[in-house]
Design an enzyme around this catalytic site. Structure first.
Site, PDB file in Angstrom:
ATOM      1  N   TYR A  47      57.644  43.527  22.951  1.00 28.29           N
ATOM      2  CA  TYR A  47      57.097  41.869  23.999  1.00 28.29           C
ATOM      3  C   TYR A  47      57.760  41.067  22.610  1.00 28.29           C
ATOM      4  O   TYR A  47      57.915  40.061  22.734  1.00 28.29           O
ATOM      5  CB  TYR A  47      55.772  41.811  23.719  1.00 28.29           C
ATOM      6  CG  TYR A  47      54.634  41.176  23.627  1.00 28.29           C
ATOM      7  CD1 TYR A  47      55.476  40.095  23.831  1.00 28.29           C
ATOM      8  CD2 TYR A  47      53.523  41.511  23.300  1.00 28.29           C
ATOM      9  CE1 TYR A  47      54.328  38.708  24.296  1.00 28.29           C
ATOM     10  CE2 TYR A  47      52.911  40.040  22.848  1.00 28.29           C
ATOM     11  CZ  TYR A  47      53.317  38.717  23.630  1.00 28.29           C
ATOM     12  OH  TYR A  47      52.410  37.573  23.719  1.00 28.29           O
ATOM     13  N   ILE A  48      57.301  41.488  21.302  1.00 30.13           N
ATOM     14  CA  ILE A  48      57.370  40.118  20.023  1.00 30.13           C
ATOM     15  C   ILE A  48      58.960  40.344  20.046  1.00 30.13           C
ATOM     16  O   ILE A  48      59.516  39.337  19.376  1.00 30.13           O
ATOM     17  CB  ILE A  48      56.840  40.417  19.417  1.00 30.13           C
ATOM     18  CG1 ILE A  48      55.102  40.328  19.675  1.00 30.13           C
ATOM     19  CG2 ILE A  48      57.485  39.709  17.575  1.00 30.13           C
ATOM     20  CD1 ILE A  48      53.837  41.059  18.332  1.00 30.13           C
ATOM     21  N   HIS A  68      45.788  45.485  25.780  1.00 26.94           N
ATOM     22  CA  HIS A  68      45.853  44.046  24.839  1.00 26.94           C
ATOM     23  C   HIS A  68      44.754  43.554  26.012  1.00 26.94           C
ATOM     24  O   HIS A  68      45.368  43.490  27.375  1.00 26.94           O
ATOM     25  CB  HIS A  68      46.531  43.842  24.406  1.00 26.94           C
ATOM     26  CG  HIS A  68      47.561  44.477  23.069  1.00 26.94           C
ATOM     27  ND1 HIS A  68      49.061  45.262  23.915  1.00 26.94           N
ATOM     28  CD2 HIS A  68      47.411  44.404  22.507  1.00 26.94           C
ATOM     29  CE1 HIS A  68      48.910  45.359  22.462  1.00 26.94           C
ATOM     30  NE2 HIS A  68      48.076  45.076  21.331  1.00 26.94           N
ATOM     31  N   LEU A  69      44.151  42.804  25.323  1.00 28.47           N
ATOM     32  CA  LEU A  69      43.318  42.206  26.312  1.00 28.47           C
ATOM     33  C   LEU A  69      43.488  40.619  27.337  1.00 28.47           C
ATOM     34  O   LEU A  69      43.070  41.245  28.290  1.00 28.47           O
ATOM     35  CB  LEU A  69      42.303  41.512  25.150  1.00 28.47           C
ATOM     36  CG  LEU A  69      40.724  40.691  25.864  1.00 28.47           C
ATOM     37  CD1 LEU A  69      39.521  41.174  26.315  1.00 28.47           C
ATOM     38  CD2 LEU A  69      39.669  39.307  24.418  1.00 28.47           C
ATOM     39  N   PHE A 115      34.704  45.956  25.023  1.00 29.81           N
ATOM     40  CA  PHE A 115      34.839  46.895  24.007  1.00 29.81           C
ATOM     41  C   PHE A 115      33.202  46.216  22.863  1.00 29.81           C
ATOM     42  O   PHE A 115      33.288  46.113  21.275  1.00 29.81           O
ATOM     43  CB  PHE A 115      35.446  47.336  23.195  1.00 29.81           C
ATOM     44  CG  PHE A 115      36.584  47.996  24.252  1.00 29.81           C
ATOM     45  CD1 PHE A 115      36.606  48.412  25.272  1.00 29.81           C
ATOM     46  CD2 PHE A 115      38.338  47.835  23.711  1.00 29.81           C
ATOM     47  CE1 PHE A 115      37.202  49.083  26.080  1.00 29.81           C
ATOM     48  CE2 PHE A 115      39.374  48.617  24.829  1.00 29.81           C
ATOM     49  CZ  PHE A 115      38.875  48.504  25.930  1.00 29.81           C
ATOM     50  N   THR A 162      50.789  43.603   9.753  1.00 28.24           N
ATOM     51  CA  THR A 162      49.795  43.398  10.233  1.00 28.24           C
ATOM     52  C   THR A 162      48.169  42.989  10.328  1.00 28.24           C
ATOM     53  O   THR A 162      48.093  43.193   8.534  1.00 28.24           O
ATOM     54  CB  THR A 162      49.196  44.811  11.199  1.00 28.24           C
ATOM     55  OG1 THR A 162      48.541  44.621  12.375  1.00 28.24           O
ATOM     56  CG2 THR A 162      48.941  46.216  10.327  1.00 28.24           C
ATOM     57  N   ASN A 219      46.334  38.279  16.305  1.00 30.64           N
ATOM     58  CA  ASN A 219      46.665  38.763  17.993  1.00 30.64           C
ATOM     59  C   ASN A 219      47.638  37.999  18.539  1.00 30.64           C
ATOM     60  O   ASN A 219      47.536  37.154  19.083  1.00 30.64           O
ATOM     61  CB  ASN A 219      45.322  38.579  18.463  1.00 30.64           C
ATOM     62  CG  ASN A 219      44.793  39.472  17.797  1.00 30.64           C
ATOM     63  OD1 ASN A 219      43.809  39.729  16.531  1.00 30.64           O
ATOM     64  ND2 ASN A 219      43.943  40.503  19.218  1.00 30.64           N
ATOM     65  N   TYR A 232      47.104  52.617  11.752  1.00 28.99           N
ATOM     66  CA  TYR A 232      48.369  52.009  12.196  1.00 28.99           C
ATOM     67  C   TYR A 232      48.535  51.431  10.941  1.00 28.99           C
ATOM     68  O   TYR A 232      49.393  50.711  10.326  1.00 28.99           O
ATOM     69  CB  TYR A 232      48.248  51.001  13.764  1.00 28.99           C
ATOM     70  CG  TYR A 232      48.564  50.192  13.505  1.00 28.99           C
ATOM     71  CD1 TYR A 232      49.899  50.402  13.602  1.00 28.99           C
ATOM     72  CD2 TYR A 232      48.191  48.968  13.887  1.00 28.99           C
ATOM     73  CE1 TYR A 232      50.349  49.028  14.265  1.00 28.99           C
ATOM     74  CE2 TYR A 232      48.740  47.601  14.000  1.00 28.99           C
ATOM     75  CZ  TYR A 232      50.449  47.756  14.058  1.00 28.99           C
ATOM     76  OH  TYR A 232      50.687  46.736  13.807  1.00 28.99           O
TER      77      TYR A 232
END
Ligand code: UDP
Length: 341
Positions: free
Chosen positions: A11-12, A188-189, A207, A118, A171, A142
């Site tokens: 993705y990124i 992912h949300l 969650f 992160t 995020n 992680y």
């Protein structure tokens, strides 16, 4: 520059690759396609399918491409929740793969390295928004694996003159017309919410709604993936004169899970039903970045700071690609009896 992008089909990584090519750089993508998609790799990038655990591939890659002068390292396992279930997958694979990459890169004289790090380094911040001087207490295996890679980079810098920067994303979200977020399984949300809006899921599960936040749901700082890509390019441009090695990257504004769902309702026009579930292991209540350091030292300025714009760009990609990169126009399989040999 000649840049190796590991995870450039993800993705990124794929969106950063496209921006690097647009800026005139030559890019080689190394990706094992465990999460990424060949279709996401920019057509002008050189794509090599391979794994960072494979020394033969790494040796071949650096021998075959002696011009590589910089690395952007995105390839890794990235899920907080999964890392709580399978810690060694993170503690071992992420760190050993980064060590392999560093070993081959420095042997071949590559001295410039940008790490995708992160916000999960900050599990119990004393101050929100979170600045770089906050105590590092990883929230999961992680986060711990990324912290260990940051420390490896520190020691490579001390011993071999490596120049590096660690970009600690909060995020990542949003998309471009050509590329977006497509994970299997999706966790992912924002993409999950958009799958509800596309009629692919009946509801979104929240969650936990008993966190110490304004509505009981977790607060996160969502940052447009293009703003992340530009931060990578800025860091690379300034790598020879960096004042710091670590930069927190977010917009400095936090949104609760319920607020993200409400924004998605506004943008998609879908009611997006919700169900409240238990907390997800490893999720801290609030993560909001202070990005003052990268703003001041590198002049980074997000172009898409508003949550609605971020979600809208993701929605546009998901609406145009409802099944992600699994496109309906992929070539038909080669008939097995065609050659006659
Ligand atoms: N979240 C949620 N339901 C989901 C997925 C995520 O409530 O189906 C919450 C999650 O607990 C976190 C926030 O949404 O507070 C963002 O999660 P995501 O997995 O997108 O990113 P992370 O914060 O793990 O990097």
């Amino acid at each position: 520059m000649n840049i190796l992008v590991t995870g450039g089909a993800g993705y990124i990584g794929s969106i950063t690759t496209a921006e690097l090519i647009r800026a005139g750089h030559a890019v080689i993508v190394l990706d094992n396609l465990s999460q990424g998609h060949a279709a996401a790799v920019h057509p002008d990038a050189t794509f090599i399918q391979g794994d960072l655990s494979d020394h033969a591939i790494l040796s071949w890659l650096f021998d075959a491409h002696p011009n590589i002068d910089s690395i952007m390292h995105f390839a890794s396992h990235t899920l907080v929740g999964e890392s709580m279930q399978h810690p060694l997958k993170y503690l071992r694979d992420n760190t050993v793969n980064a060590a392999n990459l560093l070993e081959h890169a420095t042997t071949h004289g590559v001295q410039r390295f940008i790490l995708s790090s992160t916000a999960n380094l900050f599990n119990t911040p004393r101050t929100i928004p979170i600045a770089e001087y906050e105590a590092i207490i990883p929230g999961s295996p992680y986060g711990e694996s990324k912290f260990f890679i940051e420390r490896m980079l520190h020691w490579f810098a001390c011993t071999s003159g490596l120049r590096y920067a660690c970009l600690r994303y909060f995020n990542a979200a949003g998309g471009t017309p050509e590329r977006g977020e497509d994970h299997t399984p999706e966790t992912h949300l924002i993409p999950l919410i958009l799958q509800v809006a596309l009629g692919q899921r009946p509801h979104i599960t929240i969650f936990g709604n008993d966190y110490p936040t304004r509505d009981g749901t977790c607060i996160r700082d969502y940052i447009h993936v293009l703003d992340l890509a530009h931060a990578h390019m800025l860091a690379l441009d300034h790598l020879d004169h960096l004042q710091s090695h670590a930069y927190n990257l977010g917009n400095g504004t936090g949104f609760t899970v319920l607020e993200v769902i409400e924004a998605a309702r506004r943008i998609t026009g879908h009611p997006i039903p919700t169900v409240v579930g238990p907390r997800r292991q490893g999720d801290p209540p609030t993560l909001v970045a202070s990005s003052e350091r990268i703003r001041q030292e590198l002049g980074w300025n997000p172009r898409y700071p508003h949550l609605d714009d971020i979600i809208r760009s993701a929605w546009e990609w998901h609406r145009a690609h409802p099944h992600g990169y699994q496109s309906p126009w992929s070539p038909p399989p080669v008939p097995s009896t065609s050659s006659g040999k």
